[in-house]
Design a protein around this motif. Structure first.
Motif, PDB file in Angstrom:
ATOM      1  N   UNK A 164       0.793  -1.187  -0.078  1.00  0.00           N
ATOM      2  CA  UNK A 164      -0.006   0.040   0.095  1.00  0.00           C
ATOM      3  C   UNK A 164       0.878   1.147  -0.023  1.00  0.00           C
ATOM      4  N   UNK A 165       1.909   1.189   0.483  1.00  0.00           N
ATOM      5  CA  UNK A 165       2.884   2.417   0.820  1.00  0.00           C
ATOM      6  C   UNK A 165       3.949   2.379  -0.379  1.00  0.00           C
ATOM      7  N   UNK A 166       3.952   1.412  -1.247  1.00  0.00           N
ATOM      8  CA  UNK A 166       4.721   1.411  -2.247  1.00  0.00           C
ATOM      9  C   UNK A 166       6.189   0.707  -2.123  1.00  0.00           C
ATOM     10  N   UNK A 167       6.165  -0.187  -1.164  1.00  0.00           N
ATOM     11  CA  UNK A 167       7.469  -1.074  -1.078  1.00  0.00           C
ATOM     12  C   UNK A 167       7.141  -2.469  -1.636  1.00  0.00           C
ATOM     13  N   UNK A 168       7.683  -2.743  -2.793  1.00  0.00           N
ATOM     14  CA  UNK A 168       7.269  -4.250  -3.552  1.00  0.00           C
ATOM     15  C   UNK A 168       8.035  -5.406  -2.841  1.00  0.00           C
ATOM     16  N   UNK A 169       7.254  -5.584  -1.452  1.00  0.00           N
ATOM     17  CA  UNK A 169       7.928  -6.676  -0.674  1.00  0.00           C
ATOM     18  C   UNK A 169       7.554  -7.756  -1.262  1.00  0.00           C
ATOM     19  N   UNK A 170       8.521  -8.735  -1.470  1.00  0.00           N
ATOM     20  CA  UNK A 170       8.104 -10.245  -1.968  1.00  0.00           C
ATOM     21  C   UNK A 170       7.456 -10.238  -3.537  1.00  0.00           C
ATOM     22  N   UNK A 171       7.363  -9.161  -4.123  1.00  0.00           N
ATOM     23  CA  UNK A 171       6.810  -9.067  -5.545  1.00  0.00           C
ATOM     24  C   UNK A 171       7.875  -8.358  -6.582  1.00  0.00           C
ATOM     25  N   UNK A 172       7.558  -8.173  -7.751  1.00  0.00           N
ATOM     26  CA  UNK A 172       8.000  -7.335  -8.484  1.00  0.00           C
ATOM     27  C   UNK A 172       7.716  -5.914  -8.668  1.00  0.00           C
ATOM     28  N   UNK A 173       8.512  -5.210  -9.129  1.00  0.00           N
ATOM     29  CA  UNK A 173       7.992  -3.542  -9.237  1.00  0.00           C
ATOM     30  C   UNK A 173       6.875  -3.640 -10.099  1.00  0.00           C
ATOM     31  N   UNK A 174       7.066  -4.302 -11.364  1.00  0.00           N
ATOM     32  CA  UNK A 174       5.874  -4.257 -12.387  1.00  0.00           C
ATOM     33  C   UNK A 174       4.568  -4.886 -11.837  1.00  0.00           C
ATOM     34  N   UNK A 175       4.632  -5.943 -11.119  1.00  0.00           N
ATOM     35  CA  UNK A 175       3.475  -6.312 -10.257  1.00  0.00           C
ATOM     36  C   UNK A 175       2.883  -5.220  -9.475  1.00  0.00           C
TER      37      UNK A 175
END
Length: 370
Positions: free
Chosen positions: A239-250
């Motif tokens: 929610x706060x824009x940190x791609x924890x455990x996922x890609x930035x594209x996702x």
């Protein structure tokens, strides 16, 4: 053990306590009777359905289908020519086993075989075959009720939510619950225990003592709370824009999808609130309504108020967690990795709920023990 649900005379009550007679009984208190009868009907119906699909009938619920109408069941996709005959045979065996359990027949090895069949069927149908559908329906039930009566939001129809592949898993899940209830009742009835509370003539085991149940119940609550954290942390991070455990594209795709991240945050908050409520299973405010519940404060909490919802949540969390474990992708661990812990959460919540039940159950109204 005498049981009025089976048409016998009510069990003698404890001194000074009136016997629980038929007119005062509620339908849910007769579960040892109707669960066995329903499991026979369920097995017959599902067995006939399996035979129909084995003979080439339409509607086989585990066939490959379009992505929007598929499920994540362990049996999907599979061939009807392979699985449907097994379903038919299982239904036939279930009818026979269910009838023997209802009649309370068999002893020795035959009894052991019936118990093995019942527990295996109950566990497999309740926890292994279903997917996350029941958890999703439970969590989104308020929104679904609004949708059913108003059509808001969106242009989709109810069939887009409750399609056949998903409805079948709900049917399977309730069949599993029936098998678990029937097997518990049969095991108690043929083991000389009260069919309702499970107490027997011998002294209860030390771990069922209220003080002991409180100790291990606290540990169960701690495990359950810790198991919620991975899901909550990842959804808040997204929610706060940190791609924890996922890609930035996702993450960018989710940000571009209206309300996707809002929904994830809301689910994380619901999970956190659920972890707070679990403390009531081992806290005083789970037995006496606290001051912040102004319309109930100071009154005893009826045990069913905690046991029923906690049991429902526990039993739907486990299959969802097992489904996540089957579909886990190490490269995108943030999507399903945290959900794997739902199985731990459900098991720990179930243990904590059982401990709460042991502490609050009191004297049995049927056998007078306790």
């Amino acid at each position: 053990m005498a049981d009025t649900a089976l048409g016998e005379e009510p069990a003698p009550a404890a001194p000074g306590k009136p016997a629980d007679t038929g007119p005062r009984r509620r339908w849910w208190r007769r579960w040892p009777d109707w669960s066995g009868r329903l499991v026979v009907l369920w097995s017959l119906a599902y067995g006939l359905a399996g035979l129909y699909w084995a003979l080439g009938g339409d509607g086989y619920p585990f066939a490959r289908t379009i992505e929007d109408r598929s499920s994540s069941s362990i049996l999907e996709p599979s061939s009807a020519s392979v699985v449907a005959p097994v379903m038919a045979a299982f239904g036939a065996a279930g009818v026979l086993a269910g009838m023997l359990m209802v009649r309370g027949r068999c002893a020795g090895r035959a009894r052991t075989a019936l118990l093995a069949f019942g527990w295996t069927a109950g566990v497999a149908l309740t926890f292994l075959v279903p997917d996350y559908s029941l958890l999703g329906l439970l969590v989104f039930s308020p929104a679904l009720l609004v949708f059913v009566f108003t059509g808001v939001p969106g242009p989709q129809e109810l069939g887009d939510i409750l399609y056949w592949h998903r409805i079948n898993l709900i049917i399977v899940f309730f069949g599993g619950l029936l098998w678990l209830a029937t097997t518990v009742a049969y095991q108690r009835r043929t083991g000389g225990s009260c069919v309702h509370c499970g107490r027997g003539e011998r002294a209860a085991a030390g771990w069922t003592d209220p003080a002991a149940a409180l100790r291990w119940g606290r540990w169960a609550v701690r495990v359950a709370v810790l198991s919620t954290l991975p899901y909550d942390i990842t959804r808040i991070a997204w929610y706060f824009g940190w791609p924890l455990g996922i890609t930035r594209a996702f993450l960018k795709d989710m940000q571009d999808t209206p309300h996707m991240l809002d929904m994830g945050l809301a689910l994380g908050v619901v999970s956190t609130l659920g972890s707070l409520l679990m403390h009531g299973l081992v806290g005083h405010w789970g037995e006496v309504w606290p001051r912040w519940v102004w319309f109930k404060r100071g009154r005893p909490v009826h045990p069913a108020t905690a046991v029923v919802p906690a049991s429902i949540v526990a039993v739907v969390l486990v299959p969802a967690g097992l489904m996540a474990a089957r579909d886990y992708d190490a490269g995108m661990w943030g999507t399903l990795g945290p959900a794997v812990f739902w199985a731990v959460w459900g098991a720990a919540l179930g243990v904590a709920t059982y401990g709460y039940h042991l502490r609050r159950r009191g004297r049995c109204r049927y056998c007078g023990r306790g």
